[in-house]
Every structure is written in C-alpha cells, then in structure tokens.
Design a protein around this motif. Structure first.
Motif, PDB file in Angstrom:
ATOM      1  N   SER A 154       0.831  -1.203   0.000  1.00 55.27           N
ATOM      2  CA  SER A 154       0.000   0.000   0.000  1.00 55.27           C
ATOM      3  C   SER A 154       0.868   1.257   0.000  1.00 55.27           C
ATOM      4  O   SER A 154       0.527   2.241  -0.658  1.00 55.27           O
ATOM      5  N   TRP A 203     -11.814   3.583 -11.901  1.00 54.75           N
ATOM      6  CA  TRP A 203     -10.836   3.473 -10.811  1.00 54.75           C
ATOM      7  C   TRP A 203      -9.782   2.417 -11.077  1.00 54.75           C
ATOM      8  O   TRP A 203      -8.664   2.511 -10.588  1.00 54.75           O
ATOM      9  N   SER A 209      -6.329   6.090  -7.951  1.00 50.27           N
ATOM     10  CA  SER A 209      -6.635   4.931  -7.110  1.00 50.27           C
ATOM     11  C   SER A 209      -5.448   4.552  -6.241  1.00 50.27           C
ATOM     12  O   SER A 209      -5.615   4.029  -5.142  1.00 50.27           O
ATOM     13  N   LYS A 213      -6.920   3.922  -2.606  1.00 50.91           N
ATOM     14  CA  LYS A 213      -7.332   2.568  -2.237  1.00 50.91           C
ATOM     15  C   LYS A 213      -6.407   1.956  -1.193  1.00 50.91           C
ATOM     16  O   LYS A 213      -6.487   0.756  -0.929  1.00 50.91           O
ATOM     17  N   GLU A 216      -8.061   0.173   1.742  1.00 52.17           N
ATOM     18  CA  GLU A 216      -8.654  -1.112   1.360  1.00 52.17           C
ATOM     19  C   GLU A 216      -7.593  -2.200   1.317  1.00 52.17           C
ATOM     20  O   GLU A 216      -7.858  -3.354   1.636  1.00 52.17           O
ATOM     21  N   LEU A 227      -4.990  -3.607  -8.579  1.00 56.78           N
ATOM     22  CA  LEU A 227      -4.487  -2.274  -8.916  1.00 56.78           C
ATOM     23  C   LEU A 227      -3.442  -2.322 -10.028  1.00 56.78           C
ATOM     24  O   LEU A 227      -2.866  -1.292 -10.370  1.00 56.78           O
TER      25      LEU A 227
END
Lengths: 254, 66
Positions: A154, A203, A209, A213, A216, A227
């Motif tokens: 992330s 997205w 994004s 995101k 998430e 992604l």
C-alpha cells in the motif's frame, strides 16, 4: 551521463542549501509521529470534552486507525507540501537566468530535466520512508495487534502516485512561465483525475486509485493485483510526462 | 500532565522536531534582511507562534534570495 550526475549533485546541494530537504524530512517526520498519536488519543479526548451525562461508546482504537491517519495525512497535506516545496524547481532558475550559462557551455537540456527529476525523486522517497518508518514504529509500540495487512504494497502505491505527481509538476513547469502557473496546472491535472473517478469503472485504470485505495489494501478488502492496471497506467504516464517535459524544454526559448 | 507522562516517548520527539524547525526558520529570519514579502517584524511572530505551518510558510513563500 556525466552531465546528469553533475547536475543531479548540483540539484541536491541546492535543495539542502534552500532548506527544502530539511522541510520535507521534518514535515514527514512530524506527520509520521502524529498518525499513531491521533489514532490513540482521539477517543480519550472525545471522552474528556463530552458534557456530563453524555455517553458515547467508541471502539478501542487499533493499528487500522493509525494507518488510516497515515494515508489521510500523506495523500492530502503531505502531497500538497511536496508540490509546494518543488513548485519553483524550474521557474526560479529560469527567472534568475542561472541556467543559461551552463546551457551555452554545452550542458544538455535532457540532463537538466532528468537531474531535477532524480533529485525530487530522491527527496520524496527519503521523506516518505521517514514518515512510513516513524508511523510503523509507533504503531507497533502503541497497538499490539496484527489487523493491518499489505503495509509495503500500500505504501508502494502511494510512493508511485507521488512519483507521478512529481512528473506532472515537472512537465507543468516546462509549460508554465511561473511557479504559480506550474502549481495551477498540477492542481488542474489532479482535478481531472478526480473527475474521472466519477465513472465507476475508471478506478481500475486511474492513477488516483493508488492514493485512494490504500486503506482497502491495509484492511485486506481488495487484492494488490486489482491495482495492476492503475500501476501500469501510472508508470506509462509518468514516463510519457517526463519525455514530454524533455521535448518541451528543448524547444523552449530561455 | 497525565497524558504527557504516559505518551512522552511520542510527544518528546514531536516537540523536538517542531522546535528544531522553528529555530532553523528563526535563525534564517534574523540572518537575512530581504524577504520576498513581509518584514522582519511580521515573520518573527509567524515563525515562533504558528507551529509547523509558520516555519514552512516562511521557507516556501517568504525566504528571500541570498
């Protein structure tokens, strides 16, 4: 290549002397500390300032809240500070005319753009790493749970989005005459991406994004592989923007 | 003060970072005469009393060329 190395070194020295490196590192360090602290103290503060007799039940804060603060602060204030700090990266040298001497002596214009980008990239990476390590350390210190997943993937998405924004900024700087023009163009690009996100299917491909995101990913509600299109688009767009920046700068009258 | 006692490992580095940023900006304000805008009487209180934002604003917008 040697031009690039020399110019990169000159850029780093300049960023140190103009306090840009200091600002970035300290600000991201402060953000890094604030995230777990805010997550931990918000329920306590709310309890203290509630009027007598009002009962609210707040869930016990967890590491998830700390990372939520991290991605909220860095994607908003962190990126804004980064863009502001680097907004005059090209325009200040153009308005002072310090580049003209070097360029007439044979410094290649490609080296100027790539050196500037590499220096911004180095500082952004170091700053984000500072914030990440600080938040990570204090989150482990304050919340001993293992609810948070995918921390590295992330934060990688956020880093890549920052790289993309820096490429947008550099390309805008070659187009605009002043640092405010560059800021305006970068802001406009961000607004365009946000408008694109209105379409539900966008997205998957939208670079935005990568900065939206992250939570998430941390809560494990989406897969990193979902992604991959957005990552591909972002990398391609960043390279295209850099190439455009070089081309525009080569044709620019100084 | 209870909060500080409990969370000093976090609050102390935070305070040190803020003070360091403030001192760096204050030193720069006092050493230079020319600002992009504003005067010394304007920048000193901004840098000293507005935590974090003040010094950043000074370095980004107010710092004059050497």
């Amino acid at each position: 290549m040697s031009h690039f190395r020399v110019f990169f070194k000159k850029e780093m020295v300049e960023h140190i002397r103009t306090y840009k490196l200091l600002i970035m590192l300290v600000v991201f360090f402060i953000f890094g500390i604030m995230n777990p602290l805010t997550a931990k103290l918000t329920p306590e503060l709310l309890e203290k300032f509630m009027p007598e007799g009002v009962l609210i039940s707040l869930p016990e804060p967890s590491s998830i809240d700390s990372w939520a603060q991290f991605y909220k602060n860095i994607t908003q204030m962190g990126l804004i500070v980064t863009v502001l700090v680097f907004s005059s990266v090209l325009s200040s040298e153009l308005s002072k005319g310090t580049l003209i001497n070097l360029l007439t002596k044979g410094l290649s214009r490609t080296a100027v753009i790539m050196g500037k980008f590499a220096a911004m990239l180095t500082i952004w990476t170091a700053s984000l790493a500072t914030a990440f390590v600080t938040t990570w350390g204090y989150t482990v210190f304050l919340f001993s749970d293992d609810y948070s997943a995918n921390l590295f993937s992330s934060v990688f998405c956020l880093w890549l989005f920052g790289v993309f924004i820096l490429a947008v900024l550099l390309c805008s700087s070659t187009l605009a005459a002043s640092s405010y023009g560059a800021l305006l163009l970068t802001g406009a690009a961000a607004v365009c991406l946000a408008i694109l996100n209105i379409f539900p299917k966008a997205w998957k491909y939208n670079p935005l994004s990568l900065a939206g995101k992250n939570m998430e990913l941390v809560t494990n509600s989406i897969m990193f592989s979902s992604l991959s299109y957005a990552i591909g688009v972002t990398v391609a767009a960043a390279i295209a923007l850099l190439a455009a920046a070089v081309l525009i700068f080569k044709r620019k009258q100084l | 003060m209870d909060v500080f006692k409990e969370y000093w490992p976090i609050l102390l580095p935070l305070i040190i970072a803020e003070v360091a940023l403030m001192l760096a900006a204050l030193r720069h304000v006092l050493k230079h005469r020319n600002y992009r805008f504003g005067t010394r009487a304007f920048w000193i209180p901004v840098v000293v009393f507005i935590q974090i934002i003040g010094p950043i604003a000074y370095f980004i917008f107010g710092r004059g060329e050497d």
